[in-house]
Design a protein around this motif. Structure first.
Motif, PDB file in Angstrom:
ATOM      1  N   UNK A  25       0.975  -0.668  -0.025  1.00 52.42           N
ATOM      2  CA  UNK A  25      -0.432   0.222  -0.340  1.00 52.42           C
ATOM      3  C   UNK A  25       1.128   1.291   0.150  1.00 52.42           C
ATOM      4  N   UNK A  26       2.065   1.554   0.347  1.00 50.10           N
ATOM      5  CA  UNK A  26       2.511   2.436   0.436  1.00 50.10           C
ATOM      6  C   UNK A  26       3.932   2.268  -0.481  1.00 50.10           C
ATOM      7  N   UNK A  27       3.750   1.237  -1.466  1.00 56.08           N
ATOM      8  CA  UNK A  27       4.457   0.649  -2.751  1.00 56.08           C
ATOM      9  C   UNK A  27       4.327   1.573  -3.865  1.00 56.08           C
ATOM     10  N   UNK A  28       5.281   2.837  -4.930  1.00 55.53           N
ATOM     11  CA  UNK A  28       4.358   2.639  -5.740  1.00 55.53           C
ATOM     12  C   UNK A  28       4.743   1.954  -6.534  1.00 55.53           C
ATOM     13  N   UNK A  29       3.857   0.819  -6.981  1.00 55.63           N
ATOM     14  CA  UNK A  29       4.010  -0.198  -7.763  1.00 55.63           C
ATOM     15  C   UNK A  29       3.820   0.128  -9.288  1.00 55.63           C
TER      16      UNK A  29
END
Length: 248
Positions: free
Chosen positions: A18-22
């Motif tokens: 959720x807190x990672x830019x994929x």
């Protein structure tokens, strides 16, 4: 990737990312991969179906995304999944594969399965721009130098295929397997920018907007009614300008 063995009927956020830019995701039959903006690769799913399928160095299942260990300084830019193997391209154009090595689908010159990402030696020094995984074959667009002089130095995207050659899916005009990436000589004069693989076919898009198909013609999937599946064919008709604009 939700940590539970339950079907989900509606889109649900993968909380651990959720807190990672994929920036890119890909799905195989039993596993999922995600590439982050920082160049990390995460995998999850059923690692017991095929040795090394998740690239984690083991054959365990991972119910939540887990980062794949890569060599120091290597950043992943894209990933492609087949049912039994995975291919990834780095920011510098290196091509790595891992998973089930049957038919030489990993491109390392043998049929050995590999549980962690390994660079394809025969493509070192070249830049891979696109990769696609079929069931038992792999394809890639690789930039090759086609002209050099003191004032002219340019490259062109060539189509390479390897793995199981049955039904002509590799485009080499035979049914022999290839254990390492091999340039499709029948298409050497074209500059490619995109490639995709199905079960028994390969599709490549050139920069001029031409679509070429290779492989089984049994269900009409080559797009040409007279195609026999023995040689690559160009899908006749209008140029695929809309496709080019969408993937540009």
């Amino acid at each position: 990737g939700h940590g539970v063995h339950v079907d989900v009927a509606h889109p649900q956020l993968v909380e651990s990312l959720a807190n990672t830019c994929v920036e890119q995701v890909a799905c195989g039959e039993y596993h999922t991969c995600a590439v982050t903006r920082n160049g990390d690769l995460y995998t999850w799913g059923d690692g017991t179906r095929s040795f090394g399928l998740l690239g984690q160095g083991n054959d365990f299942c991972h119910w939540m995304p887990k980062r794949v260990h890569m060599p120091e300084g290597v950043r992943v830019s894209s990933v492609a999944c087949g049912p039994w193997h995975t291919a990834l391209i780095t920011s510098s154009g290196q091509l790595f594969t891992f998973g089930d090595g049957t038919f030489g689908v990993l491109g390392h010159g043998n049929r050995t399965s590999i549980s962690t990402p390994k660079e394809i030696e025969s493509l070192k020094g070249l830049k891979t721009v696109k990769a696609a995984c079929g069931v038992w074959h792999t394809a890639a667009v690789v930039e090759v130098m086609v002209g050099y002089s003191s004032s002219n130095n340019f490259s062109s995207g060539k189509l390479f295929t390897w793995g199981d050659g049955d039904k002509g899916r590799l485009g080499h005009e035979d049914k022999e397997k290839r254990l390492v990436p091999t340039c499709v000589s029948a298409l050497i004069d074209y500059n490619f920018r995109q490639v995709a693989c199905g079960h028994s076919l390969t599709v490549a898009l050139s920069t001029s907007g031409h679509v070429f198909t290779l492989g089984s013609a049994v269900y009409g999937q080559l797009g040409e009614p007279h195609a026999d599946g023995k040689s690559p064919v160009c899908v006749e008709g209008q140029l695929w300008d809309a496709v080019i604009e969408e993937i540009a």
